[in-house]
Scaffold this active site. Structure first.
Site, PDB file in Angstrom:
ATOM      1  N   TYR A 171       0.836  -1.206   0.000  1.00  0.00           N
ATOM      2  CA  TYR A 171       0.000   0.000   0.000  1.00  0.00           C
ATOM      3  C   TYR A 171       0.869   1.253   0.000  1.00  0.00           C
ATOM      4  CZ  TYR A 171      -3.291   3.522   1.755  1.00  0.00           C
ATOM      5  OH  TYR A 171      -4.047   4.654   1.916  1.00  0.00           O
ATOM      6  N   LYS A 175       1.207   4.460  -2.710  1.00  0.00           N
ATOM      7  CA  LYS A 175       1.007   5.857  -2.331  1.00  0.00           C
ATOM      8  C   LYS A 175       2.279   6.690  -2.555  1.00  0.00           C
ATOM      9  CE  LYS A 175      -3.305   5.730  -1.326  1.00  0.00           C
ATOM     10  NZ  LYS A 175      -4.272   6.477  -2.165  1.00  0.00           N
TER      11      LYS A 175
END
Length: 323
Positions: A171, A175
């Site tokens: 994740y 990002k």
């Protein structure tokens, strides 16, 4: 507090600043918000619609689209950011409404939790397809409308791009990628003389259904809510839901989005921390990262006086309103 404790606190806070508000936007400026069905996206949709924007609210499910369509100053748009056909159809729909399009807020995003050594290619690519390729597809498709309005486009990033955490690597990678994408896009637009502005808003931990979806994916392999679960799986989900209910409302994220869309001097980067402690952790980590880089090149290391002068120069530049 030692560095490890900072990182652990930050990890708990980041698993997904209140600016002084600028003037209200002109009547019925139109903005597209992706992933608008719940959590941060829904809060952004409501906040902007309540302040004079017309919001094209992107969602995938019929029940979500019906609910969004019933809101004042909102038009629901079927939009799965992984499907180019959906993105193209959304462009045609927005263009046909005749309002133009001033802003795009790329909010749609997903996450999974696993150690990097054990994370499957499928999970990594799934997050990348939505979190990174989604904004790329949407911005590329809607750029002609943004160019016509000299508008703005932003991504809802995450403070997880700045503070690494065990089991959150895939994740965080996605990002971090949109941080690079946004800054590069801003440079390219500036070099081309375009009036379109790009920015990124990085939230901390706020109330969102994202954690429920992460849990569902871990339990069943599918992030969709409402699936049948065993009693043991239900207990796990309820624990997550109870923790989620105690988290802060994501209005600070919507306030930052409003500033980006309404200010005469929008910033490239915004932080929407959920607490003073988290905000300070992020700044400290960024300073620590810069100091590590500085110390690694003995022949070119800036001494303390040079570092202080550099900081003063950057603070003066910021105070002057320059990006």
């Amino acid at each position: 507090m030692d560095r490890l404790k900072y990182l652990l606190i930050a990890f708990l806070a980041l698993m997904v600043s209140h600016p002084a508000l600028a003037q209200s936007p002109p009547e019925q400026r139109a903005v597209l918000v992706t992933g608008a069905s719940s959590g941060i996206g829904l809060t952004i949709t409501r906040y902007l619609a309540d302040r004079g924007f017309h919001v094209y609210a992107g969602a995938r499910k019929d029940e979500d689209l019906k609910r969004l369509e019933a809101m004042k100053n909102v038009s629901a748009v079927r939009l799965d950011v992984t499907k180019q056909s959906d993105v193209d159809a959304a462009v045609r729909f927005v263009a046909a409404q005749g309002r133009g399009l001033y802003g795009v807020i790329n909010n749609a995003g997903v996450a999974s939790v696993a150690e990097l050594i054990k994370t499957s290619d499928e999970d990594v690519l799934w997050q990348h397809d939505i979190n990174v390729m989604g904004p790329l597809r949407v911005n590329r498709a809607f750029f002609p409308l943004l160019k016509e309005s000299q508008g703005r486009t932003a991504i809802i990033g995450s403070l997880s791009a700045f503070v690494m955490s065990p089991t959150g690597g895939a994740y965080g990678m996605s990002k971090a990628a949109v941080e690079v994408y946004t800054e590069t896009l801003a440079l390219e637009l500036q070099m081309a003389g375009e009036k379109v502005v790009a920015g990124i808003i990085d939230p901390g931990a706020f109330k969102s259904r994202a954690r429920e979806k992460v849990t569902m994916r871990m339990l069943t392999g599918n992030p969709e809510l409402g699936q049948p679960l065993t009693d043991e799986q239900k207990k796990t989900l309820v624990t997550v839901q109870e923790a989620e209910a105690k988290m802060s409302d994501p209005t600070p994220v919507a306030e930052q989005v409003f500033h980006f869309l309404s200010s005469d001097t929008p910033r490239l980067r915004y932080m929407a921390a959920n607490s003073e402690e988290v905000a300070h952790i992020i700044v400290r980590e960024m300073l620590d990262r810069a100091l590590q880089l500085n110390a690694s090149q003995a022949a070119y290391t800036l001494n303390r006086d040079a570092l202080v002068r550099t900081l003063d120069e950057l603070l003066a530049k910021q105070a002057a309103g320059k990006k």
